[in-house]
Scaffold this active site. Structure first.
Site, short mmCIF file in Angstrom:
data_model
loop_
_atom_site.label_atom_id
_atom_site.label_comp_id
_atom_site.label_asym_id
_atom_site.label_seq_id
_atom_site.Cartn_x
_atom_site.Cartn_y
_atom_site.Cartn_z
N PHE A 1 30.56 89.74 73.93
CA PHE A 1 30.64 90.18 74.52
C PHE A 1 30.99 91.02 75.40
O PHE A 1 31.84 90.88 76.27
CB PHE A 1 28.74 89.84 75.67
N TYR B 1 25.26 95.89 76.44
CA TYR B 1 26.24 95.49 75.71
C TYR B 1 26.10 95.57 74.70
O TYR B 1 25.12 96.33 74.17
CB TYR B 1 25.14 94.01 76.40
N ILE C 1 21.64 83.32 78.92
CA ILE C 1 22.44 81.96 78.44
C ILE C 1 23.04 81.75 79.63
O ILE C 1 23.97 82.28 80.47
CB ILE C 1 23.50 82.27 77.32
N TYR D 1 24.48 79.07 73.00
CA TYR D 1 23.04 78.67 72.28
C TYR D 1 23.49 77.23 71.45
O TYR D 1 22.77 76.83 71.13
CB TYR D 1 22.59 79.31 71.14
N PHE E 1 26.23 90.59 66.58
CA PHE E 1 24.97 90.18 66.63
C PHE E 1 23.72 90.66 66.75
O PHE E 1 22.29 90.42 67.01
CB PHE E 1 24.57 89.34 66.41
N ASP E 2 24.09 91.40 67.95
CA ASP E 2 23.36 92.23 69.28
C ASP E 2 24.13 93.40 69.89
O ASP E 2 24.82 93.38 70.46
CB ASP E 2 23.05 90.92 70.35
#
Length: 131
Positions: A122, A52, A78, A104, A62-63
């Site tokens: 995502f 991902y 989530i 979040y 961010f990730d």
């Protein structure tokens, strides 16, 4: 005679034209399949293995599952992921747009990396489902 940029643009438009349109669910998740998988989709408590990449609406990452797939039970992430990954089949790839209410929310996450009330994007590839 067409130039290379025009040929590339035409190829991208043709590829995009074959994608199904995004679907917005009752929760607000925007889901778009990029590649259909096969087999049974995961259930809400199954463990999944995924690649991902998470970004903000401006494209800032961010990730991501850099280098190695991530593995987790769907009921421990989530709500957007729990819902979205259940819409996929192994081998599939999809984009999710997660509104704050199923991401979040007001709390944010990651020690300030994800601010409160952030909409998250995502791209997820479902590699395996472990039941």
């Amino acid at each position: 005679m067409r130039t290379l940029p025009c040929l590339i643009a035409a190829a991208l438009l043709a590829a995009c034209a074959t994608l199904p349109p995004p679907v917005t669910t009752a929760s607000g998740l925007v889901y778009q399949s990029l590649r259909e998988g096969s087999g049974a989709p995961p259930g809400p408590t199954d463990v999944v293995r995924v690649n991902y990449r998470g970004t903000f609406p401006d494209g800032k990452e961010f990730d991501a599952s850099k280098g190695a797939p991530a593995e987790f039970p769907l009921n421990r992430v989530i709500k957007c992921w729990t819902e979205g990954v259940q819409m996929m089949k192994p081998g599939g790839k999809a984009k999710f747009v997660c509104p704050p209410s199923i991401a979040y929310g007001e709390r944010g996450a990651g020690g300030g990396v994800i601010p409160p009330n952030a909409t998250l994007h995502f791209e997820v590839e479902l590699l395996e489902v472990k039941r």
